[in-house]
Structure formats: structure tokens, C-alpha cells
Design a protein around this motif. Structure first.
Motif, PDB file in Angstrom:
ATOM      1  N   GLY A   2     -13.999   5.265  12.360  1.00  9.56           N
ATOM      2  CA  GLY A   2     -14.329   5.334  10.943  1.00  9.56           C
ATOM      3  C   GLY A   2     -13.548   6.420  10.234  1.00  9.56           C
ATOM      4  O   GLY A   2     -13.271   7.487  10.800  1.00  9.56           O
ATOM      5  N   TRP A   3     -13.206   6.145   8.991  1.00 10.66           N
ATOM      6  CA  TRP A   3     -12.483   7.054   8.100  1.00 10.66           C
ATOM      7  C   TRP A   3     -13.218   7.015   6.774  1.00 10.66           C
ATOM      8  O   TRP A   3     -13.428   5.942   6.220  1.00 10.66           O
ATOM      9  CB  TRP A   3     -11.049   6.534   7.973  1.00 10.66           C
ATOM     10  N   ARG A   4     -13.661   8.199   6.256  1.00  9.30           N
ATOM     11  CA  ARG A   4     -14.477   8.197   5.048  1.00  9.30           C
ATOM     12  C   ARG A   4     -14.088   9.279   4.053  1.00  9.30           C
ATOM     13  O   ARG A   4     -13.797  10.411   4.432  1.00  9.30           O
ATOM     14  CB  ARG A   4     -15.950   8.449   5.392  1.00  9.30           C
ATOM     15  N   ILE A   5     -14.167   8.907   2.779  1.00 10.86           N
ATOM     16  CA  ILE A   5     -14.145   9.845   1.659  1.00 10.86           C
ATOM     17  C   ILE A   5     -15.582   9.849   1.132  1.00 10.86           C
ATOM     18  O   ILE A   5     -16.121   8.797   0.781  1.00 10.86           O
ATOM     19  CB  ILE A   5     -13.151   9.402   0.556  1.00 10.86           C
ATOM     20  N   VAL A   6     -16.194  11.026   1.086  1.00  8.40           N
ATOM     21  CA  VAL A   6     -17.639  11.137   0.854  1.00  8.40           C
ATOM     22  C   VAL A   6     -17.929  12.065  -0.319  1.00  8.40           C
ATOM     23  O   VAL A   6     -17.237  13.061  -0.515  1.00  8.40           O
ATOM     24  CB  VAL A   6     -18.336  11.708   2.112  1.00  8.40           C
ATOM     25  N   CYS A   7     -18.984  11.743  -1.056  1.00  5.95           N
ATOM     26  CA  CYS A   7     -19.529  12.665  -2.047  1.00  5.95           C
ATOM     27  C   CYS A   7     -21.023  12.795  -1.773  1.00  5.95           C
ATOM     28  O   CYS A   7     -21.767  11.818  -1.862  1.00  5.95           O
ATOM     29  CB  CYS A   7     -19.289  12.190  -3.480  1.00  5.95           C
ATOM     30  N   ARG A   8     -21.436  14.007  -1.426  1.00  4.54           N
ATOM     31  CA  ARG A   8     -22.844  14.302  -1.138  1.00  4.54           C
ATOM     32  C   ARG A   8     -23.418  15.322  -2.121  1.00  4.54           C
ATOM     33  O   ARG A   8     -24.418  15.962  -1.838  1.00  4.54           O
ATOM     34  CB  ARG A   8     -22.994  14.839   0.285  1.00  4.54           C
ATOM     35  N   ASP A   9     -22.800  15.493  -3.262  1.00  4.87           N
ATOM     36  CA  ASP A   9     -23.247  16.495  -4.224  1.00  4.87           C
ATOM     37  C   ASP A   9     -24.619  16.100  -4.777  1.00  4.87           C
ATOM     38  O   ASP A   9     -24.742  15.092  -5.486  1.00  4.87           O
ATOM     39  CB  ASP A   9     -22.223  16.622  -5.353  1.00  4.87           C
ATOM     40  N   PRO A  10     -25.661  16.876  -4.493  1.00  5.24           N
ATOM     41  CA  PRO A  10     -27.012  16.491  -4.916  1.00  5.24           C
ATOM     42  C   PRO A  10     -27.241  16.587  -6.419  1.00  5.24           C
ATOM     43  O   PRO A  10     -28.203  16.015  -6.921  1.00  5.24           O
ATOM     44  CB  PRO A  10     -27.913  17.476  -4.168  1.00  5.24           C
ATOM     45  N   ALA A  11     -26.369  17.266  -7.126  1.00  3.66           N
ATOM     46  CA  ALA A  11     -26.543  17.407  -8.574  1.00  3.66           C
ATOM     47  C   ALA A  11     -25.960  16.225  -9.335  1.00  3.66           C
ATOM     48  O   ALA A  11     -26.024  16.186 -10.554  1.00  3.66           O
ATOM     49  CB  ALA A  11     -25.894  18.700  -9.051  1.00  3.66           C
ATOM     50  N   MET A  12     -25.404  15.254  -8.631  1.00  2.76           N
ATOM     51  CA  MET A  12     -24.744  14.117  -9.280  1.00  2.76           C
ATOM     52  C   MET A  12     -25.552  12.837  -9.128  1.00  2.76           C
ATOM     53  O   MET A  12     -26.198  12.612  -8.104  1.00  2.76           O
ATOM     54  CB  MET A  12     -23.368  13.878  -8.670  1.00  2.76           C
TER      55      MET A  12
END
Length: 161
Positions: free
Chosen positions: A50-60
Motif C-alpha cells: 500500500g501507498w497512501r497520501i493521508v490527511c488526519r487533521d482533526p480540525a478539518m
């Protein structure tokens, strides 16, 4: 209600390692999986590289998380599409590209957003709703990616009575 959520764009393959995907794309991933790195019998876990670009920003909000991912990937849509076609050809019926949205409701690590509170009364973004704009849909179409949305309710069953 507490909500925890994140989004990622991922490429997956049984044969092509994440390092080869990175080399083909020229984009460093945020996360990778190595097929079979956590041995499991009879099937290796994970079952795919697997290859991932992730956004885990809780304010978004989900919209903003996806937008952040698209900002990073949009300049590379042609290269991603070519790699996706290659991975699809290797994998047969397996889907090689996905935009994944994961949402956990009543999760201890989530942000407090009451469903009954009008959005104009909440500081920040309303985390209950989300949408994908035309540019995201065009990206998914161009790259052959699917959209997968997972939602989990962590409410105690006793609270449901």
C-alpha cells in the motif's frame, strides 16, 4: 457527539511494492504497507502493498481533508492514472486506487460536534456533512479510483436502548 475522521488516497498492489510506486510517481507517501509484513496464515497480512497520501487533521471537515490530499495529487494526475492502469492490469479484479473516508462516531478521541446544534452556532466546521466537488470526481474518474466510505458507531449498546 464525538467524531473522529480522516481521509486518504491509496494505491494497492499484490506485486508492486510501495517503493516502486513512489519511484514511478515521484511522490513520497505518508504511509505504506508491505505485503506480508505482519505474517498471517494462510493469507499474508496485509494482503497488498500500500501507498497512501493521508490527511488526519482533526480540525478539518472531510471536504477540507480531501481538498488537502487533492492539492498534493492534482499536479500528478496523469502519472497516477498511468500507474493505476498498470496496477489494475496486474491485479485482475482487485481495485488498485481508492479515495477512502473513515469516520468514527462517538469515538473517545473524536471532536465534540452535537448533531442538533446548528452549524452557525458551532465554532469551526460542522463535521456531520461532507461533499465531493467536481474536481475530486474528475480526479477519481481520470485515475480510475473508487470512493470507499467507512463509518463506525462506537456508542455503547446500553445507550441505544
Amino acid at each position: 457527539m464525538l467524531i473522529s475522521q480522516y481521509a486518504y488516497f491509496g494505491l494497492f498492489s499484490r506485486a508492486t511494492p510501495a517503493a516502486a510506486m513512489t519511484a514511478a510517481l515521484g511522490i513520497d507517501p505518508d504511509e505504506i504497507d508491505v505485503r506480508g509484513s505482519r505474517r498471517g496464515e494462510p493469507r499474508p497480512r496485509p494482503a497488498f502493498h500500500g501507498w497512501r497520501i493521508v490527511c488526519r487533521d482533526p480540525a478539518m471537515s472531510v471536504d477540507q481533508q480531501v481538498e488537502r490530499i487533492m492539492e498534493r495529487l492534482a499536479p500528478h494526475v496523469g502519472t497516477i492514472a498511468a500507474l493505476t492502469r498498470q496496477l489494475d492490469a496486474q491485479g485482475g479484479k482487485d481495485t488498485s486506487a481508492v479515495l477512502e473516508i473513515v469516520r468514527k462516531f462517538n469515538h473517545d478521541e473524536g471532536q465534540d460536534r452535537l448533531a442538533s446544534t446548528p452549524p452557525e452556532m458551532i465554532d469551526g466546521h460542522d463535521l456531520l456533512g461532507w461533499h465531493l466537488d467536481r474536481t475530486v470526481l474528475e480526479f477519481l474518474q481520470a485515475t480510475g479510483a473508487v470512493l470507499d466510505v467507512d463509518e463506525y458507531d462506537y456508542s455503547d449498546s446500553a445507550d441505544d436502548d
